[in-house]
Design a protein around this motif. Structure first.
Motif, PDB file in Angstrom:
ATOM      1  N   ALA A  23      43.585  34.616  47.421  1.00 32.24           N
ATOM      2  CA  ALA A  23      43.753  34.953  46.007  1.00 32.24           C
ATOM      3  C   ALA A  23      43.629  36.455  45.796  1.00 32.24           C
ATOM      4  CB  ALA A  23      42.722  34.206  45.162  1.00 32.24           C
ATOM      5  N   ALA A  24      42.683  37.087  46.482  1.00 29.64           N
ATOM      6  CA  ALA A  24      42.496  38.530  46.331  1.00 29.64           C
ATOM      7  C   ALA A  24      43.714  39.300  46.830  1.00 29.64           C
ATOM      8  CB  ALA A  24      41.246  38.969  47.081  1.00 29.64           C
ATOM      9  N   ALA A  25      44.304  38.843  47.935  1.00 28.53           N
ATOM     10  CA  ALA A  25      45.513  39.495  48.445  1.00 28.53           C
ATOM     11  C   ALA A  25      46.669  39.318  47.460  1.00 28.53           C
ATOM     12  CB  ALA A  25      45.877  38.925  49.813  1.00 28.53           C
ATOM     13  N   ARG A  26      46.797  38.142  46.860  1.00 25.34           N
ATOM     14  CA  ARG A  26      47.843  37.921  45.859  1.00 25.34           C
ATOM     15  C   ARG A  26      47.608  38.792  44.626  1.00 25.34           C
ATOM     16  NH1 ARG A  26      48.116  31.312  46.378  1.00 25.34           N
ATOM     17  NH2 ARG A  26      49.605  31.230  48.096  1.00 25.34           N
ATOM     18  N   ALA A  27      46.347  38.963  44.256  1.00 30.00           N
ATOM     19  CA  ALA A  27      46.035  39.821  43.117  1.00 30.00           C
ATOM     20  C   ALA A  27      46.410  41.264  43.416  1.00 30.00           C
ATOM     21  CB  ALA A  27      44.554  39.709  42.776  1.00 30.00           C
ATOM     22  N   ALA A  28      46.102  41.718  44.635  1.00 35.61           N
ATOM     23  CA  ALA A  28      46.444  43.092  45.016  1.00 35.61           C
ATOM     24  C   ALA A  28      47.957  43.296  45.014  1.00 35.61           C
ATOM     25  CB  ALA A  28      45.855  43.411  46.388  1.00 35.61           C
ATOM     26  N   GLU A  29      48.707  42.322  45.513  1.00 36.82           N
ATOM     27  CA  GLU A  29      50.167  42.421  45.508  1.00 36.82           C
ATOM     28  C   GLU A  29      50.696  42.424  44.070  1.00 36.82           C
ATOM     29  OE1 GLU A  29      54.168  42.588  46.743  1.00 36.82           O
ATOM     30  OE2 GLU A  29      52.289  43.049  47.790  1.00 36.82           O
ATOM     31  N   ASP A  31      49.275  43.544  41.474  1.00 32.53           N
ATOM     32  CA  ASP A  31      48.943  44.813  40.835  1.00 32.53           C
ATOM     33  C   ASP A  31      49.657  46.007  41.466  1.00 32.53           C
ATOM     34  OD1 ASP A  31      47.226  43.414  39.206  1.00 32.53           O
ATOM     35  OD2 ASP A  31      45.426  43.910  40.352  1.00 32.53           O
ATOM     36  N   SER A  32      50.427  45.784  42.526  1.00 34.85           N
ATOM     37  CA  SER A  32      51.096  46.883  43.214  1.00 34.85           C
ATOM     38  C   SER A  32      52.294  47.394  42.408  1.00 34.85           C
ATOM     39  CB  SER A  32      51.547  46.443  44.610  1.00 34.85           C
ATOM     40  OG  SER A  32      52.566  45.466  44.526  1.00 34.85           O
ATOM     41  N   ASP A  33      52.850  48.521  42.832  1.00 33.15           N
ATOM     42  CA  ASP A  33      53.941  49.154  42.087  1.00 33.15           C
ATOM     43  C   ASP A  33      55.229  48.326  42.086  1.00 33.15           C
ATOM     44  OD1 ASP A  33      52.309  51.292  41.480  1.00 33.15           O
ATOM     45  OD2 ASP A  33      52.951  52.475  43.206  1.00 33.15           O
ATOM     46  N   ASP A  34      55.496  47.646  43.181  1.00 36.01           N
ATOM     47  CA  ASP A  34      56.738  46.868  43.298  1.00 36.01           C
ATOM     48  C   ASP A  34      56.419  45.511  43.916  1.00 36.01           C
ATOM     49  OD1 ASP A  34      59.399  46.149  43.279  1.00 36.01           O
ATOM     50  OD2 ASP A  34      59.874  47.194  45.150  1.00 36.01           O
ATOM     51  N   PRO A  35      55.780  44.606  43.161  1.00 39.74           N
ATOM     52  CA  PRO A  35      55.293  43.346  43.741  1.00 39.74           C
ATOM     53  C   PRO A  35      56.415  42.392  44.132  1.00 39.74           C
ATOM     54  CG  PRO A  35      54.987  43.332  41.363  1.00 39.74           C
ATOM     55  CD  PRO A  35      55.431  44.721  41.732  1.00 39.74           C
ATOM     56  N   LEU A  36      56.238  41.772  45.280  1.00 37.91           N
ATOM     57  CA  LEU A  36      57.179  40.749  45.732  1.00 37.91           C
ATOM     58  C   LEU A  36      56.943  39.441  44.992  1.00 37.91           C
ATOM     59  CD1 LEU A  36      59.354  39.797  47.746  1.00 37.91           C
ATOM     60  CD2 LEU A  36      57.510  39.340  49.385  1.00 37.91           C
ATOM     61  N   ILE A  37      55.686  39.167  44.680  1.00 32.46           N
ATOM     62  CA  ILE A  37      55.318  37.962  43.927  1.00 32.46           C
ATOM     63  C   ILE A  37      54.381  38.387  42.791  1.00 32.46           C
ATOM     64  CG2 ILE A  37      55.625  36.365  45.837  1.00 32.46           C
ATOM     65  CD1 ILE A  37      52.092  37.126  44.895  1.00 32.46           C
ATOM     66  N   VAL A  38      54.323  37.578  41.758  1.00 32.38           N
ATOM     67  CA  VAL A  38      53.419  37.837  40.637  1.00 32.38           C
ATOM     68  C   VAL A  38      52.571  36.595  40.401  1.00 32.38           C
ATOM     69  CG1 VAL A  38      53.228  38.344  38.174  1.00 32.38           C
ATOM     70  CG2 VAL A  38      54.979  39.492  39.548  1.00 32.38           C
ATOM     71  N   PRO A  40      49.442  35.964  38.100  1.00 28.86           N
ATOM     72  CA  PRO A  40      48.471  36.475  37.124  1.00 28.86           C
ATOM     73  C   PRO A  40      47.130  35.745  37.146  1.00 28.86           C
ATOM     74  CG  PRO A  40      50.097  35.103  36.024  1.00 28.86           C
ATOM     75  CD  PRO A  40      50.562  35.258  37.452  1.00 28.86           C
ATOM     76  N   PHE A  41      47.064  34.620  37.853  1.00 33.28           N
ATOM     77  CA  PHE A  41      45.828  33.842  37.884  1.00 33.28           C
ATOM     78  C   PHE A  41      44.912  34.249  39.041  1.00 33.28           C
ATOM     79  CE2 PHE A  41      49.268  31.274  36.088  1.00 33.28           C
ATOM     80  CZ  PHE A  41      48.768  31.079  34.811  1.00 33.28           C
ATOM     81  N   ALA A  42      45.470  34.912  40.037  1.00 34.15           N
ATOM     82  CA  ALA A  42      44.681  35.260  41.222  1.00 34.15           C
ATOM     83  C   ALA A  42      43.488  36.131  40.850  1.00 34.15           C
ATOM     84  CB  ALA A  42      45.569  35.961  42.246  1.00 34.15           C
ATOM     85  N   ARG A  43      43.706  37.111  39.982  1.00 36.94           N
ATOM     86  CA  ARG A  43      42.616  38.002  39.573  1.00 36.94           C
ATOM     87  C   ARG A  43      41.510  37.243  38.864  1.00 36.94           C
ATOM     88  NH1 ARG A  43      41.351  42.499  41.500  1.00 36.94           N
ATOM     89  NH2 ARG A  43      43.534  43.149  41.425  1.00 36.94           N
ATOM     90  N   LEU A  44      41.854  36.221  38.105  1.00 36.11           N
ATOM     91  CA  LEU A  44      40.846  35.423  37.399  1.00 36.11           C
ATOM     92  C   LEU A  44      39.882  34.775  38.392  1.00 36.11           C
ATOM     93  CD1 LEU A  44      43.072  33.599  34.739  1.00 36.11           C
ATOM     94  CD2 LEU A  44      41.967  35.839  34.574  1.00 36.11           C
ATOM     95  N   LEU A  53      33.630  39.279  50.684  1.00 42.46           N
ATOM     96  CA  LEU A  53      34.645  39.849  51.559  1.00 42.46           C
ATOM     97  C   LEU A  53      35.959  40.054  50.806  1.00 42.46           C
ATOM     98  CD1 LEU A  53      35.750  40.650  54.359  1.00 42.46           C
ATOM     99  CD2 LEU A  53      36.180  38.224  54.792  1.00 42.46           C
ATOM    100  N   TRP A  54      36.301  39.116  49.935  1.00 42.14           N
ATOM    101  CA  TRP A  54      37.546  39.176  49.175  1.00 42.14           C
ATOM    102  C   TRP A  54      37.625  40.413  48.281  1.00 42.14           C
ATOM    103  CZ3 TRP A  54      33.862  35.421  49.261  1.00 42.14           C
ATOM    104  CH2 TRP A  54      32.934  35.437  48.209  1.00 42.14           C
ATOM    105  N   SER A  55      36.466  41.013  47.942  1.00 44.85           N
ATOM    106  CA  SER A  55      36.459  42.190  47.084  1.00 44.85           C
ATOM    107  C   SER A  55      37.147  43.379  47.738  1.00 44.85           C
ATOM    108  CB  SER A  55      35.017  42.575  46.721  1.00 44.85           C
ATOM    109  OG  SER A  55      34.329  41.486  46.155  1.00 44.85           O
ATOM    110  N   MET A  56      37.257  43.370  49.058  1.00 42.80           N
ATOM    111  CA  MET A  56      37.864  44.492  49.762  1.00 42.80           C
ATOM    112  C   MET A  56      39.350  44.640  49.441  1.00 42.80           C
ATOM    113  SD  MET A  56      36.073  44.266  53.487  1.00 42.80           S
ATOM    114  CE  MET A  56      36.913  45.748  54.023  1.00 42.80           C
ATOM    115  N   TYR A  57      39.994  43.573  49.013  1.00 40.91           N
ATOM    116  CA  TYR A  57      41.425  43.642  48.709  1.00 40.91           C
ATOM    117  C   TYR A  57      41.690  44.344  47.386  1.00 40.91           C
ATOM    118  CZ  TYR A  57      41.979  40.097  52.324  1.00 40.91           C
ATOM    119  OH  TYR A  57      41.968  39.412  53.508  1.00 40.91           O
ATOM    120  N   SER A  58      40.771  44.205  46.456  1.00 42.68           N
ATOM    121  CA  SER A  58      41.047  44.669  45.102  1.00 42.68           C
ATOM    122  C   SER A  58      40.215  45.874  44.685  1.00 42.68           C
ATOM    123  CB  SER A  58      40.808  43.525  44.104  1.00 42.68           C
ATOM    124  OG  SER A  58      39.534  42.952  44.294  1.00 42.68           O
TER     125      SER A  58
END
Length: 307
Positions: A23-29, A31-38, A40-44, A53-58
């Motif tokens: 989920a953290a990796a999906r949230a980081a993607e 939030d990126s400049d040109d996301p391949l996937i979106v 919006p629930f991952a950050r929640l 450990l997941w905090s390292m992605y975001s």
């Protein structure tokens, strides 16, 4: 904590923590400049879980070690292409008329909420009860509504999940689309075989299956040694940056020889194809500079043929 035949976990523990990592990796993607996937629930989910450990992605890169920073980006890219591949799988199935979707070990997958499903689709999500409870509570707290009929099936996949699935309304006489994303390496080899046999038994002609599984020299002793060393550096860095203890993810999967999934499916009247991780990354214009940043992986898609 090493795995056991009857182990269970909450979302921040053991295998549950890997769902937060995804989920953290999906949230980081997202939030990126040109996301391949979106997503919006991952950050929640990540915010609701707190630090780990997941905090390292975001979190900010700060003074993160260069090799750990590169690993983090490799994980984000990998999860982005993996998510895109399986999103396309489900939408292709739905647009072909399949109306039963089954996500095995659903974790924090939010496809029932974020994909543009056609009318009449039901998404069955199977996972540990505590994982599904965390997911449901988080989404309800934010007023999220699924875009398809969503049915949670709280069950351990090492138990009689076909019975639980059918009791939840699944109809084995109708075609379905099955997903085993990020699952197989966390099952013993024999349990993987049983899982696929059960999917096969519940799948009439027209059913579909997608999965990613270990491939190539994933059991090479030297590779495994380097992988463990990398994981240890990651855990050390995570403790430093987040101030929390993190699970040793290398203890969570089963390094055992496995049945080749695509070959098994072809032998049992499925039309199956597979692509390597390198091919997947190229397909979506992503790259991983260090080929050992992630374990060797193959992506499989298949459709059950008429008997």
């Amino acid at each position: 904590m090493a795995r056991a035949d009857d182990d269970t976990w909450d979302i921040t523990e053991s295998v549950g923590a890997t769902a937060l990592g995804v989920a953290a990796a999906r949230a980081a993607e997202t939030d990126s400049d040109d996301p391949l996937i979106v997503d919006p629930f991952a950050r929640l989910f990540v915010d609701a879980a707190g630090q780990g450990l997941w905090s390292m992605y975001s979190g900010p890169l700060g003074d993160m070690e260069p090799d750990v920073r590169a690993w983090r980006q490799a994980m984000v890219d990998f999860m982005a292409v993996r998510t895109a591949f399986f999103d396309e799988f489900f939408l292709d199935a739905a647009h072909s008329g399949v109306r039963q979707m089954v996500i095995l070990a659903a974790g924090l997958d939010a496809r029932a909420w974020r994909l543009p499903w056609p009318a009449g689709v039901t998404v069955y999500e199977l996972d540990q009860p505590k994982v599904l409870q965390f997911k449901s509570r988080t989404l309800q707290r934010h007023g999220a509504r699924p875009g398809a009929r969503q049915v949670s099936v709280p069950v351990d996949l090492r138990h009689d999940w076909p019975k639980a699935l059918q009791e939840a309304g699944f109809d084995a006489s109708k075609p379905s689309a099955w997903l085993a994303e990020g699952l197989l390496r966390y099952l013993p080899a024999a349990a993987q075989d049983l899982l696929i046999q059960r999917v096969h038994a519940l799948s009439p002609a027209g059913s579909r299956l997608a999965a990613n599984s270990p491939a190539g020299d994933f059991l090479n002793p030297e590779r495994l040694k380097r992988q463990r060393q990398r994981a240890q550096r990651l855990r050390t860095e995570a403790r430093r940056l987040t101030g929390t203890e993190v699970p040793d993810v290398e203890e969570l999967w089963y390094p055992e020889e496995r049945t080749d999934l695509a070959d098994w499916l072809r032998q049992h009247n499925w039309d199956a194809s597979s692509v390597t991780m390198a091919e997947m990354l190229a397909r979506y214009a992503r790259s991983i500079p260090d080929e050992e940043a992630l374990p060797p992986t193959v992506f499989v898609r298949a459709q059950r043929l008429a008997r």
